[in-house]
Design a protein around this motif. Structure first.
Motif, PDB file in Angstrom:
ATOM      1  N   ASP A 120      14.957  96.609  89.257  1.00 62.13           N
ATOM      2  CA  ASP A 120      14.777  95.218  88.869  1.00 62.13           C
ATOM      3  C   ASP A 120      14.532  94.392  90.122  1.00 62.13           C
ATOM      4  O   ASP A 120      14.645  94.894  91.254  1.00 62.13           O
ATOM      5  CB  ASP A 120      16.022  94.690  88.135  1.00 62.13           C
ATOM      6  N   TYR A 132       7.857  88.104  87.192  1.00 64.61           N
ATOM      7  CA  TYR A 132       7.242  88.858  88.282  1.00 64.61           C
ATOM      8  C   TYR A 132       5.992  88.143  88.803  1.00 64.61           C
ATOM      9  O   TYR A 132       5.679  88.231  89.989  1.00 64.61           O
ATOM     10  CB  TYR A 132       6.895  90.266  87.825  1.00 64.61           C
ATOM     11  N   THR A 153       8.321  99.143  92.790  1.00 61.00           N
ATOM     12  CA  THR A 153       8.041  97.716  92.595  1.00 61.00           C
ATOM     13  C   THR A 153       6.618  97.382  92.996  1.00 61.00           C
ATOM     14  O   THR A 153       5.946  96.560  92.358  1.00 61.00           O
ATOM     15  CB  THR A 153       9.049  96.860  93.379  1.00 61.00           C
ATOM     16  N   ASP A 195      19.616  99.992  89.938  1.00 62.91           N
ATOM     17  CA  ASP A 195      20.791  99.671  89.140  1.00 62.91           C
ATOM     18  C   ASP A 195      22.129  99.750  89.875  1.00 62.91           C
ATOM     19  O   ASP A 195      22.906  98.790  89.877  1.00 62.91           O
ATOM     20  CB  ASP A 195      20.824 100.555  87.889  1.00 62.91           C
ATOM     21  N   ILE A 210      18.712  88.300  87.420  1.00 61.16           N
ATOM     22  CA  ILE A 210      17.661  89.306  87.311  1.00 61.16           C
ATOM     23  C   ILE A 210      16.404  88.660  86.727  1.00 61.16           C
ATOM     24  O   ILE A 210      16.467  87.985  85.695  1.00 61.16           O
ATOM     25  CB  ILE A 210      18.107  90.485  86.413  1.00 61.16           C
ATOM     26  N   ARG A 213      11.894  91.271  83.195  1.00 59.33           N
ATOM     27  CA  ARG A 213      10.957  92.383  83.383  1.00 59.33           C
ATOM     28  C   ARG A 213       9.655  92.129  82.628  1.00 59.33           C
ATOM     29  O   ARG A 213       9.675  91.563  81.541  1.00 59.33           O
ATOM     30  CB  ARG A 213      11.571  93.694  82.867  1.00 59.33           C
TER      31      ARG A 213
END
Length: 356
Positions: A120, A132, A153, A195, A210, A213
């Protein structure tokens, strides 16, 4: 000629060994399996590979385990190829480029112990970065450039149309708490991590959010147990045994995470925060693994624990432009059926009764 003194010394040693009993004599003959991990020090991210030692699963299979932190994925690959470790952790982001060049050695993945997707991007609370797409033009921190979060990433950003070389800046900020501190102090705009790393930061009391996503994340980036192909063939029972111990440990942790944490701390008490009580130490392990344990079981309907799906490799290769037509050299599912030959409910019951 043996002197009387030498004879008496040998006799005393033999008598002492006999006094220990058959179990101790067997333990001395038990094989040690050296397990290489790409960490700078052993931590709870590899808990399901190690607690079989404390739970008796390794002894049932006739071996004991020595965890070896080798500092990075490249070091693990080299150590496995040279035979310096018996089992190593393999990661596609490092291995597939080698396979694409036709330079893959004799190592083979035989069990997937963590499934996608475990990465993440985190930001400081209240930041305007919410997605993102907002990372364009920002400074993204990673633990180091050998960590899995960096290539994964990059791939996700590339898939979104963001050039990971031109549109963002990357900064290595260290692992664990130092990474969280870098984010907290504003040395980076965002932190890409995995994680268990976020669990450590959370346990240190550093706040973060976070980033949402993106939809349709690629199923890439699993982690695998690997060994030399010829050894898997010649010592099949040993590697089935190690895989089975890992599968049992995974079931155990899923059934009772706190019991898994206690078993890990029994083996590695030095990983507990300094001056912490047992309750605090268990809590620190649980914070680290809470996200990871969800990835022990395959996310595919009907798949057996540890089974490997080639389409994960195909997806990652396509994303990176790696020309690979044959993935068969890098993995095998031949051990999976035998690895899964154990009583799952018995392990769950053991977990629930642990420490009572």
């Amino acid at each position: 000629m043996i002197t009387r003194r030498q004879w008496l010394q040998a006799s005393a040693a033999f008598a002492g060994a006999m006094a220990l009993g058959p179990r101790s004599l067997f333990a001395q003959a038990t094989k040690t399996v050296k397990v290489g991990v790409g960490l700078k020090s052993i931590n709870a991210s590899v808990i399901n590979l190690l607690i079989g030692e404390a739970l008796g699963y390794n002894a049932e299979e006739g071996f004991k385990v020595q965890g070896m932190a080798l500092g990075g994925n490249a070091n693990v690959q080299v150590a496995t190829n040279k035979g310096d470790v018996d089992v190593g952790i393999g990661v596609p982001s490092y291995a597939l480029p080698i396979l694409a060049k036709g330079e893959w050695g004799n190592a083979q993945w035989f069990y997937q112990y963590t499934y996608p997707y475990k990465w993440d991007v985190a930001v400081k609370p209240g930041t305007p970065i919410k997605a993102y797409a907002d990372l364009k033009g920002k400074n993204i921190g990673v633990s180091d450039f050998g960590g899995t979060e960096y290539p994964v990433t990059r791939n996700v950003l590339k898939q979104m149309g963001i050039d990971p070389d031109k549109d963002v800046k990357w900064t290595a900020v260290g692992a664990g708490t130092p990474a969280g501190v870098a984010l907290q102090r504003g040395a980076i705009d965002a932190l890409a991590y995995y994680d268990t790393g976020f669990g450590i930061i959370e346990g240190a009391g550093i706040p973060f959010e976070i980033v949402q996503r993106p939809a349709d994340l690629p199923m890439i980036g699993g982690q695998f147990l690997m060994a030399l192909r010829e050894r898997i063939k010649a010592e099949r029972e040993l590697f089935v045994g190690f895989g089975r111990s890992t599968a049992k440990a995974s079931v155990f942790i899923l059934a009772n995470p706190a019991a898994g944490a206690k078993a890990f701390l029994k083996l590695y008490p030095e990983t507990a925060p300094r001056g912490s009580s047992e309750e605090q130490a268990v809590k620190s392990v649980l914070e680290a693994i809470s996200r990871r344990i969800k990835l022990y079981e395959p996310p595919y309907a009907g798949a057996k624990m540890g089974s490997i799906r080639e389409d994960e490799f195909v997806t990652e290769a396509k994303m990176n432009g790696w020309d690979i037509t044959d993935f068969s050299k890098i993995y095998t599912n031949d051990l999976i059926a035998d690895i899964n030959k154990f009583d799952v409910e018995k392990i769950r019951a053991q977990a629930k009764a642990y420490g009572q």
